[in-house]
Write an enzyme that holds these catalytic residues in place. Structure first.
Site, PDB file in Angstrom:
ATOM      1  N   SER A 133       0.827  -1.210   0.000  1.00 30.05           N
ATOM      2  CA  SER A 133       0.000   0.000   0.000  1.00 30.05           C
ATOM      3  C   SER A 133       0.854   1.249   0.000  1.00 30.05           C
ATOM      4  CB  SER A 133      -0.851   0.076   1.268  1.00 30.05           C
ATOM      5  OG  SER A 133      -1.633  -1.049   1.420  1.00 30.05           O
ATOM      6  N   HIS A 157      -1.395  -3.388  -7.143  1.00 31.76           N
ATOM      7  CA  HIS A 157      -2.110  -2.953  -5.948  1.00 31.76           C
ATOM      8  C   HIS A 157      -3.621  -3.142  -6.106  1.00 31.76           C
ATOM      9  CE1 HIS A 157      -3.258   0.427  -2.977  1.00 31.76           C
ATOM     10  NE2 HIS A 157      -2.981  -0.663  -2.320  1.00 31.76           N
ATOM     11  N   GLU A 215      -3.897  -0.920  -9.448  1.00 29.48           N
ATOM     12  CA  GLU A 215      -2.772  -0.082  -9.885  1.00 29.48           C
ATOM     13  C   GLU A 215      -1.617  -1.017 -10.248  1.00 29.48           C
ATOM     14  OE1 GLU A 215      -2.810   4.039  -7.431  1.00 29.48           O
ATOM     15  OE2 GLU A 215      -2.839   2.268  -6.156  1.00 29.48           O
ATOM     16  N   ASN A 271      -3.573   6.054  -2.769  1.00 29.39           N
ATOM     17  CA  ASN A 271      -3.286   6.343  -1.359  1.00 29.39           C
ATOM     18  C   ASN A 271      -2.559   7.670  -1.193  1.00 29.39           C
ATOM     19  OD1 ASN A 271      -4.575   4.106  -0.469  1.00 29.39           O
ATOM     20  ND2 ASN A 271      -2.734   2.852  -0.234  1.00 29.39           N
TER      21      ASN A 271
HETATM   22  P1  NAD Z   1      -3.073  -9.143   6.864  1.00 28.97           P
HETATM   23  O1  NAD Z   1      -2.387  -8.836   8.122  1.00 28.97           O
HETATM   24  O2  NAD Z   1      -4.546  -9.370   6.884  1.00 28.97           O
HETATM   25  O3  NAD Z   1      -2.407 -10.454   6.220  1.00 28.97           O
HETATM   26  C1  NAD Z   1      -1.063 -10.644   6.072  1.00 28.97           C
HETATM   27  C2  NAD Z   1      -0.834 -12.159   6.004  1.00 28.97           C
HETATM   28  O4  NAD Z   1       0.470 -12.400   5.534  1.00 28.97           O
HETATM   29  C3  NAD Z   1      -0.984 -12.860   7.347  1.00 28.97           C
HETATM   30  O5  NAD Z   1      -1.868 -13.946   7.211  1.00 28.97           O
HETATM   31  C4  NAD Z   1       0.414 -13.320   7.674  1.00 28.97           C
HETATM   32  O6  NAD Z   1       0.448 -14.555   8.375  1.00 28.97           O
HETATM   33  C5  NAD Z   1       1.016 -13.473   6.295  1.00 28.97           C
HETATM   34  N1  NAD Z   1       2.457 -13.361   6.260  1.00 28.97           N
HETATM   35  C6  NAD Z   1       3.251 -12.526   6.945  1.00 28.97           C
HETATM   36  N2  NAD Z   1       4.544 -12.721   6.610  1.00 28.97           N
HETATM   37  C7  NAD Z   1       4.565 -13.699   5.695  1.00 28.97           C
HETATM   38  C8  NAD Z   1       5.584 -14.366   4.970  1.00 28.97           C
HETATM   39  N3  NAD Z   1       6.850 -14.036   5.152  1.00 28.97           N
HETATM   40  N4  NAD Z   1       5.259 -15.326   4.121  1.00 28.97           N
HETATM   41  C9  NAD Z   1       3.950 -15.665   3.930  1.00 28.97           C
HETATM   42  N5  NAD Z   1       2.939 -15.078   4.585  1.00 28.97           N
HETATM   43  C10 NAD Z   1       3.231 -14.101   5.449  1.00 28.97           C
HETATM   44  O7  NAD Z   1      -2.695  -7.998   5.850  1.00 28.97           O
HETATM   45  P2  NAD Z   1      -3.485  -7.508   4.575  1.00 28.97           P
HETATM   46  O8  NAD Z   1      -4.436  -6.459   4.971  1.00 28.97           O
HETATM   47  O9  NAD Z   1      -3.966  -8.670   3.799  1.00 28.97           O
HETATM   48  O10 NAD Z   1      -2.321  -6.766   3.752  1.00 28.97           O
HETATM   49  C11 NAD Z   1      -1.384  -7.463   3.011  1.00 28.97           C
HETATM   50  C12 NAD Z   1      -0.658  -6.508   2.113  1.00 28.97           C
HETATM   51  O11 NAD Z   1      -1.591  -5.860   1.249  1.00 28.97           O
HETATM   52  C13 NAD Z   1       0.062  -5.406   2.842  1.00 28.97           C
HETATM   53  O12 NAD Z   1       1.214  -5.088   2.144  1.00 28.97           O
HETATM   54  C14 NAD Z   1      -0.931  -4.261   2.794  1.00 28.97           C
HETATM   55  O13 NAD Z   1      -0.321  -3.014   2.900  1.00 28.97           O
HETATM   56  C15 NAD Z   1      -1.516  -4.460   1.429  1.00 28.97           C
HETATM   57  N6  NAD Z   1      -2.867  -3.905   1.218  1.00 28.97           N
HETATM   58  C16 NAD Z   1      -3.797  -3.972   2.199  1.00 28.97           C
HETATM   59  C17 NAD Z   1      -5.072  -3.471   1.968  1.00 28.97           C
HETATM   60  C18 NAD Z   1      -6.146  -3.549   3.018  1.00 28.97           C
HETATM   61  O14 NAD Z   1      -7.118  -2.809   2.930  1.00 28.97           O
HETATM   62  N7  NAD Z   1      -6.046  -4.442   3.972  1.00 28.97           N
HETATM   63  C19 NAD Z   1      -5.380  -2.892   0.728  1.00 28.97           C
HETATM   64  C20 NAD Z   1      -4.411  -2.862  -0.256  1.00 28.97           C
HETATM   65  C21 NAD Z   1      -3.148  -3.366   0.002  1.00 28.97           C
END
Ligand code: NAD
Length: 726
Positions: free
Chosen positions: A436, A457, A469, A507
């Site tokens: 993000s 993204h 994106e 963002n």
């Molecule tokens: P989340 O915390 O819900 O999930 C992250 C997952 O990744 C967890 O299940 C964790 O166990 C796993 N994980 C951590 N390290 C790992 C590794 N080394 N190998 C494999 N799995 C691993 O987070 P999220 O909200 O799904 O966000 C994930 C990514 O997407 C982040 O970079 C976030 O910035 C981005 N993002 C989030 C959103 C949102 O609204 N939540 C929107 C767009 C982008």
């Protein structure tokens, strides 16, 4: 036997003496009304009239449906209200001519029958519908800032009643074949080929027996219609209630719903001739309104995302069949589910069995919801779910074509994942991050093949949000971007290519806006008022509601990561951190700016208190209520305009139009305003610069208009009206 033939229409005499008018617009997948069709229809109706047939049937020659509406491309050439009104007048005349044919007429509808297509069908005496999932009858005009301008606002209420007509025209309700039949919009329905012949033959016999129909009164079929629509008092209540509802729900500066309501009202109170006159003048006014221009512009801009963008035309995308996803949290599970849903084989890597199980449960939940929505059947969902394999040991990563990393938002954690991926995947596998706010460039560093690393993204929730994106860092190859763009298309998304920069486009532009909304709360503005002001502007939800949805911890983290791009203009906002520490994380924990429970979310008074000390109230808060609302809206909106201008000057997107599109598709940014840069143009560059400069003096440096804005204002160089930005 053919009795008339033109480029788009054939009229033939059938064996039983009836005539069929068949519309089949060449080189188009669906039938649409354009100048050529209208000219052909004029002559075809003369031929039908002269045929002396006992009945005439209007058909489509296309399997794809009846008629999808008017050709929007022709709208782009409209110069002024008079030109638009002339088109409406010509259409009304044409459909009057159809209605006045000497014999009874039947519209045979199968598949989409929308906009002008429905108006055409309404001008027939009888309607037949074939009951299949793609059969839809509706008016999408208001959604495009228009109104049905070929008699639709007059004929529909006379066929289905006022309230139901309002539901279709203002509520944009699309009727299925069954609903159309139940509402009396269709006179006969068949659900399979076997029934079809019989049902149609019976309708034809009935139409010949009953003859022409006159639309001289309201239908009054239900008790509710008899109560409300049979007398002027009831009708007045109905119109007033609709208007009240609109004042709450219709965005500011969106005249179409009001004009459509008025056309209906005039027609009901003063007769069809007066109603048609109102309808065509309103059609003229609306077609040249900025809301309509912007909405139609976005429609075409969105369509463009189906093809590779200009900058990638020379690149050859790789075929994607197998996909790897790293992390099965909110985003990873969503991406894995979408990919499997669209027929890709997916493998998901997690750090622990518990995390993997939880992720796969999330995926199952998404499939369950898809079945509930009728998007796929239970057996299909079982089959597609089986296409997802979970692993803790990177199994099958050697055979994937694309990997999307959706692990923790932490640079070092992501770097470790990319090193692992480089060791596990083939050298040609495309590696994408869903970050993000982190820099893709930093993730490329130290890798042997940085050219295959890009940003991809997705937005939350993945299955719903239309934008992706696709981010290019300096080493990323065109072929990688082309592959991701094409794959995003296959996933049913609208990809916009952006340049790598923390927060990419959406963002980046959103952050100053969210920051300002929180500052306003600190200055004493009521939480619900801040949200209300922006919803009136046209946002699908208020900034504080959005923050609760994102999560205050995530927002604090993103704000922190984006500090490098915002530095010098924005001071760090301690409010995010304060809320995080107080455990007010938003929807996910039931408490944020609002309290979430079983009932409608309630404002959380605790936040108002917690943030009050953040700032001393600004002068704005001694202003009267209306002026205060205007001032707060200016602060939130113009910061986004300024940021978008700056981002464009940094070439974050190739054009202003694609930056605007990203904002509309990624956040629902007031679509009738076209996006922040289009809004700046519509408002006037000089006015925006002047308003920002004045706020910079009063409220701080963050409002200082950027050089790009100043320069454009000085040279009168608009963002979205240049030769390359249509
Ligand atoms: P989340 O915390 O819900 O999930 C992250 C997952 O990744 C967890 O299940 C964790 O166990 C796993 N994980 C951590 N390290 C790992 C590794 N080394 N190998 C494999 N799995 C691993 O987070 P999220 O909200 O799904 O966000 C994930 C990514 O997407 C982040 O970079 C976030 O910035 C981005 N993002 C989030 C959103 C949102 O609204 N939540 C929107 C767009 C982008």
């Amino acid at each position: 036997m053919r009795i008339f033939e033109s480029q788009t229409i054939v009229v033939r005499r059938d064996g039983d003496g009836a005539v069929s008018l068949v519309l089949d617009v060449p080189d188009r997948s669906v039938n649409v009304f354009n100048r050529q069709v209208m000219a052909d229809l004029d002559a075809a109706l003369d031929a039908v009239s002269a045929s002396k047939a006992p009945i005439a049937v209007m058909r489509s020659g296309k399997k794809s449906g009846f008629i999808a509406g008017a050709d929007l491309q022709e709208f782009l050439s409209i110069q002024d209200a008079a030109g638009a009104q002339a088109i409406s007048t010509a259409g009304q005349k044409m459909f009057d001519k159809l209605a006045a044919l000497p014999m009874p007429t039947i519209a045979a509808i199968s598949g989409p029958c929308l906009g002008g297509g429905l108006e055409f069908a309404l001008a027939c005496d009888y309607r037949f519908v074939f009951d299949k999932p793609s059969t839809q009858l509706g008016f999408p005009e208001v959604e495009l800032g228009l109104l049905p301008g070929w008699g639709g606002t007059q004929r529909l209420p006379r066929i289905v009643g006022i309230e139901r007509a309002l539901n279709v025209i203002l509520g944009r309700r699309k009727l299925t074949a069954r609903e159309a039949y139940d509402w009396g919009l269709a006179d006969a329905i068949a659900s399979d080929e076997v029934q079809l012949r019989d049902v149609f033959a019976r309708l034809t016999a009935r139409a010949i027996g009953e003859g022409k129909r006159r639309l001289d009164r309201l239908p009054l079929r239900t008790w509710r219609q008899r109560l409300l629509e049979s007398n002027s008092f009831g009708r007045r209540i109905l119109f007033k209630a609709t208007e009240r509802l609109m004042r709450r729900n219709v965005w500011d500066d969106m005249p179409a719903p009001y004009q459509a309501l008025e056309a209906l009202r005039v027609g009901v109170h003063h007769g069809m001739t007066a109603g048609l006159a109102y309808e065509r003048t309103a059609a003229g006014r609306l077609a040249v309104s900025s809301a309509c221009r912007n909405l139609i512009g976005l429609f075409f801009q969105t369509q463009k995302t189906d093809k590779l963008p200009e900058e990638l035309r020379g690149a050859t995308p790789m075929k994607v069949q197998r996909v790897g996803v790293v992390g099965a949290g909110t985003m990873g599970a969503g991406i894995a589910q979408l990919a499997a849903f669209k027929g890709f084989k997916v493998v998901v890597q997690e750090v622990s069995q518990a995390a993997l199980d939880a992720g796969l449960e999330r995926v199952k939940g998404l499939f369950r919801k898809a079945v509930e929505r009728g998007v796929l059947t239970e057996p299909e969902s079982v089959e597609r779910l089986a296409a997802i394999q979970g692993t803790l040991k990177w199994e099958s990563f050697e055979s994937v074509d694309v990997v999307v990393e959706a692990a923790l938002e932490d640079l070092e954690a992501k770097r470790a994942v990319f090193r692992e991926l480089e060791a596990r995947a083939r050298p040609t596998t495309v590696l994408a991050t869903n970050t993000s706010s982190l820099s893709v460039e930093l993730l490329q560093q130290g890798l042997a093949h940085p050219d295959r690393v890009a940003g991809l993204h997705f937005f939350n929730p993945v299955h719903k949000m239309p934008l992706v994106e696709v981010a290019r860092a300096s080493a990323t190859s065109d072929a990688v971007l082309a592959t991701l763009t094409q794959w995003a298309n296959q996933l049913g998304k609208h990809p916009v290519v952006v340049r790598d920069s923390p927060g990419f486009v959406v963002n980046r532009i959103l952050m100053p806006y969210l920051n300002e909304a929180v500052l306003l709360v600190g200055e004493g503005m009521k939480i619900e008022r801040v949200d209300f002001v922006m919803k009136r502007f046209g946002m699908p939800m208020g900034p504080l509601e959005l923050l609760d949805q994102i999560g205050l911890d995530v927002a604090a983290h993103v704000a922190d990561s984006m500090r490098p791009v915002l530095a010098g203009r924005f001071e760090p906002n301690a409010a995010f951190e304060k809320m995080r520490l107080a455990g007010l994380l938003g929807q996910k924990c039931g408490r944020g700016f609002y309290l979430y429970g079983k009932k409608k979310p309630q404002v959380n008074g605790q936040v108002q208190e917690l943030l009050r000390s953040e700032r001393t109230p600004s002068d704005a808060f001694s202003l009267p209520e209306v002026a205060r609302a205007t001032e707060s809206r200016e602060r939130m909106v113009l910061l986004m305009c300024n940021e978008a201008a700056l981002a464009l000057s940094e070439n974050l997107t190739a054009t202003a139009a694609s930056m605007d599109l990203a904002m509309v598709l990624g956040t629902g940014w007031a679509p009738h305003r076209g996006g922040p840069l289009r809004y700046t143009d519509d408002r006037g560059l000089a006015d925006v610069v002047q308003a920002l400069a004045s706020m910079a003096t009063r409220l701080g440096h963050r409002f200082e208009p950027c050089d790009e804005l100043r320069h454009r204002a000085e040279t009168n160089a608009s963002f979205t009206r240049g030769p390359h930005d249509g």
